[in-house]
Design a protein around this motif. Structure first.
Motif, mmCIF file in Angstrom:
data_model
loop_
_atom_site.group_PDB
_atom_site.id
_atom_site.type_symbol
_atom_site.label_atom_id
_atom_site.label_comp_id
_atom_site.label_asym_id
_atom_site.label_seq_id
_atom_site.Cartn_x
_atom_site.Cartn_y
_atom_site.Cartn_z
ATOM 1 N N THR A 1 0.639 -2.195 5.014
ATOM 2 C CA THR A 1 -0.390 -1.236 4.229
ATOM 3 C C THR A 1 -0.701 -2.040 3.184
ATOM 4 O O THR A 1 0.129 -2.854 2.545
ATOM 5 C CB THR A 1 0.096 0.038 4.207
ATOM 6 O OG1 THR A 1 1.615 -0.229 3.088
ATOM 7 C CG2 THR A 1 0.497 0.912 5.274
ATOM 8 N N GLY B 1 0.900 -1.200 -0.057
ATOM 9 C CA GLY B 1 0.008 -0.151 0.098
ATOM 10 C C GLY B 1 0.811 1.267 -0.217
ATOM 11 O O GLY B 1 0.308 2.361 -0.123
ATOM 12 N N GLY B 2 2.140 1.186 0.137
ATOM 13 C CA GLY B 2 2.911 2.386 0.451
ATOM 14 C C GLY B 2 3.847 2.660 -0.917
ATOM 15 O O GLY B 2 4.673 3.745 -0.597
ATOM 16 N N VAL C 1 -2.976 0.504 8.993
ATOM 17 C CA VAL C 1 -1.986 -0.665 8.721
ATOM 18 C C VAL C 1 -2.579 -1.714 9.307
ATOM 19 O O VAL C 1 -3.013 -1.624 10.575
ATOM 20 C CB VAL C 1 -0.489 -0.166 9.861
ATOM 21 C CG1 VAL C 1 0.332 -1.307 9.949
ATOM 22 C CG2 VAL C 1 -0.187 1.331 9.216
ATOM 23 N N ASP D 1 -6.671 -0.462 0.039
ATOM 24 C CA ASP D 1 -6.838 0.432 1.029
ATOM 25 C C ASP D 1 -6.835 2.094 0.305
ATOM 26 O O ASP D 1 -7.442 3.108 0.583
ATOM 27 C CB ASP D 1 -6.332 0.591 2.436
ATOM 28 C CG ASP D 1 -6.515 -0.396 3.172
ATOM 29 O OD1 ASP D 1 -8.035 -0.793 3.011
ATOM 30 O OD2 ASP D 1 -5.845 -1.057 3.645
ATOM 31 N N ARG E 1 -2.885 9.275 6.033
ATOM 32 C CA ARG E 1 -2.371 7.891 6.542
ATOM 33 C C ARG E 1 -3.198 6.759 5.963
ATOM 34 O O ARG E 1 -4.538 6.858 6.171
ATOM 35 C CB ARG E 1 -2.582 7.850 8.040
ATOM 36 C CG ARG E 1 -1.026 7.383 8.795
ATOM 37 C CD ARG E 1 -1.172 7.765 10.270
ATOM 38 N NE ARG E 1 -2.140 7.004 10.646
ATOM 39 C CZ ARG E 1 -2.181 5.605 11.092
ATOM 40 N NH1 ARG E 1 -1.260 4.882 10.969
ATOM 41 N NH2 ARG E 1 -3.045 4.930 11.704
ATOM 42 N N ILE E 2 -2.804 5.624 5.427
ATOM 43 C CA ILE E 2 -3.688 4.587 5.272
ATOM 44 C C ILE E 2 -3.639 3.677 6.402
ATOM 45 O O ILE E 2 -2.431 3.442 7.002
ATOM 46 C CB ILE E 2 -3.447 4.019 3.652
ATOM 47 C CG1 ILE E 2 -2.057 3.575 3.674
ATOM 48 C CG2 ILE E 2 -3.566 5.169 2.713
ATOM 49 C CD1 ILE E 2 -1.860 2.442 2.471
#
Ligand code: UTP
Length: 409
Positions: free
Chosen positions: A360, A207-208, A331, A364, A328-329
Motif C-alpha cells: 500500500t 501506506g498502512g 493494494v 493513496d 481500504r486503500i
C-alpha cells in the motif's frame, strides 16, 4: 500455531510448499517457521485473484493549483505565527516512515543509519533530527515523534537511536511501532521460503502507517496528547524539514485536510509522483502513469502544467484520518526480485524479477483526504533523496546538497 493447524491451513490455501523442510529443522527452526506462517496476511490471494485497476484510466485528470514560493514569502510571518502556536499547544506530531528495505541503496541495516559523513559519522537520522531540533528550539515545545519500522529493521533501528541518545530528543517523546508484513510470491502465486524456516515476508508498503499506529495503541497516545495534525515524512531525504511551522501554519490557514510539500519538477521526465486533480479531487499520479503528453504539457507562462512533485512530507488532519481509517486503500502488486531457497534448499539470488510483492502506498491517502494544499519548497534547501548509491537521487547527490546547506560532512 501447531504443526497440524499449519498443515490444514496451508492445504486449504494451496501453500503446502512452506512446510517442505519442516522435518529437517531443529526445534527452534520448527517454532520459527510455524510463527512465520501464523503472521501471513492472506488477503494477498484476493488481491492477486482480483487486481484492482489502479491505472486511473478513464478518470478526468487535471492540473492542480498550488501555493508558490513568492506567496509563501509574502505571508511567512502570518503562517509562522499560526504554526508556532499549534506546535506550542501540542497540536502537531510527526511520523517517520522508516520501514522500507532500501534495496536500491543496498546497505546493511536501516536506511536512516546510513553514514553519509565523509570526515565524521553523520547518519541520515542525525541530519533530519538536527532540523527538527531547530523547530523545537524556536517553538519551545517538543513534537512527539513516532517511528515506523518493520520486523526486518526494528531492533537495529531502536538500538541505533538509543546508542545516539535519541539525537538530542527526550526518549519520552519518541515511540517506535512496527508495520505489517506481506508475503512475497512467485508468478504462480506460491509464497516463497526466504529460509528453510521462514516464509518470505516483506514490509507491506508505506501506506498502512496509520492503521499500524492504531494497532500499536499509538493513536490513543495522540489523543491523550491533544495532537490534531500529524506530519508524515520519509527517511530518505537528508534535507527533510519536519514540523516546519510555516508549512503547518499555511495548511491550517488554508482550511484543508492535508498539506503536501512539493517541489517544482525540474523536467517533464523527472521520476516523482505529481499532485493533480482526479475527477475534481486531489490525488497523486505516479510518474509512470503520466503520459508523455501530460508530462510535457505547459501553461501559457511556459511552466509545466503537472508541476508539483511530491517529496513524501505531508501534514494530515488527524480527525480526517480517523474518519477514513475503516476504508481500504488500494493494494499495489509490484514485480520484484525475491531472494529465496529453492525446492532443493539452495539459496537463490535472482537476477531478474521472479515474483510479486504487495504494497500500500502513502500517496493513496491523499485522495480520501478530499482537500490538499500543495506547498512549494525550494528544492536545493529541502529535497535531497537518497535512493541509490551513485547517480541520480543518490548518496553522492545528497552530499553535494548537504554541503550547499552548510553541513560539514
Ligand atoms: P521507498 O519507496 O523508496 O522504498 O520508500 P524503500 O524500501 O526505502 O527503498 P527501495 O525501493 O527498496 O530501494 C519511501 C519511504 O517509505 C518508507 C521508506 O522507509 C522511505 O522512508 N517505507 C517504504 C516504509 O516505511 N515501509 C515500506 O514498506 C516501504
Amino acid at each position: 500455531m501447531t504443526y497440524e493447524q499449519a498443515k490444514a491451513l496451508l492445504k486449504e490455501k494451496g501453500q503446502g510448499q512452506l512446510l517442505r523442510f519442516y522435518d529437517d529443522l531443529d526445534e527452534g527452526g520448527k517454532a520459527r517457521l510455524l510463527a512465520g506462517i501464523g503472521k501471513i496476511d492472506w488477503s494477498f490471494a484476493d488481491v492477486l485473484a482480483h487486481p484492482e485497476d489502479l491505472s486511473g484510466r478513464g478518470s478526468r485528470v487535471e492540473p492542480i493549483a498550488g501555493m508558490r514560493l513568492p506567496e509563501i514569502e509574502r505571508r511567512r510571518t502570518e503562517f509562522e505565527e499560526i504554526g508556532v502556536r499549534a506546535i506550542r499547544e501540542g497540536k502537531v506530531a510527526a511520523v517517520l516512515l522508516a520501514g522500507g528495505q532500501g534495496t536500491r541503496l543496498g546497505a546493511d541495516g536501516p536506511k536512516g543509519a546510513y553514514n553519509i559523513g565523509l570526515t565524521r559519522p553523520l547518519s541520515i537520522f542525525a541530519c533530519q533530527m538536527k532540523n527538527l531540533l531547530e523547530v523545537v528550539g524556536r517553538c519551545g515545545a517538543y513534537v512527539p515523534l513516532y517511528i515506523m519500522t518493520s520486523e526486518k529493521n526494528d531492533a537495529q533501528t531502536r538500538a541505533f537511536w538509543k546508542e545516539h541518545g535519541y539525537f538530542g530528543y527526550p526518549e519520552s517523546e519518541v515511540a517506535f511501532f512496527e508495520q505489517e508484513m506481506a508475503p512475497a510470491v512467485g508468478f504462480d502465486g506460491k509464497i516463497y521460503l526466504e529460509e528453510k524456516d521462514a516464509p518470505a515476508l516483506s514490509p507491506n508498503g508505506n501506506g498502512g502507517w496509520f492503521s499500524s499506529m492504531s494497532r500499536a495503541g499509538l493513536t490513543a497516545d495522540l489523543r491523550r496528547r491533544g495532537a490534531e495534525w500529524i506530519n508524515v515524512y520519509a527517511v530518505d531525504n537528508v534535507l527533510q524539514r519536519i514540523a516546519d511551522p510555516v508549512f503547518v501554519g499555511a495548511t491550517i490557514a488554508a482550511g484543508v485536510n492535508c498539506g503536501a510539500k512539493v517541489v517544482c519538477k525540474s523536467c517533464p521526465e523527472e521520476k516523482v509522483g505529481v499532485l493533480c486533480l482526479e475527477n475534481g479531487r486531489p490525488a497523486i499520479i505516479e510518474y509512470y502513469e503520466l503520459t508523455p503528453e501530460m508530462a510535457g504539457q505547459r501553461e501559457a507562462d511556459g511552466s509545466l502544467s503537472y508541476l508539483y512533485g511530491v517529496i513524501l512530507n505531508y501534514l494530515f488532519r488527524i480527525e480526517k484520518l480517523k474518519e477514513i481509517s475503516g476504508r481500504r486503500i488500494p493494494v499495489h502488486i509490484v514485480k520484484k526480485k525475491i531472494g529465496h531457497v529453492d525446492e532443493r534448499g539452495q539459496a537463490v539470488k535472482p537476477e531478474r524479477e521472479n515474483g510479486f510483492k504487495f504494497e500500500t502506498l502513502a500517496v493513496d491517502l491523499i485522495k480520501p483526504m478530499e482537500s490538499v494544499l500543495p506547498f512549494e519548497v525550494a528544492r536545493e534547501r529541502e529535497f535531497a533523496p537518497v535512493k541509490n548509491r551513485t547517480g541520480t537521487d543518490s548518496v553522492d547527490s545528497a552530499r553535494v546538497l548537504l554541503e550547499k546547506n552548510g553541513i560539514v560532512l
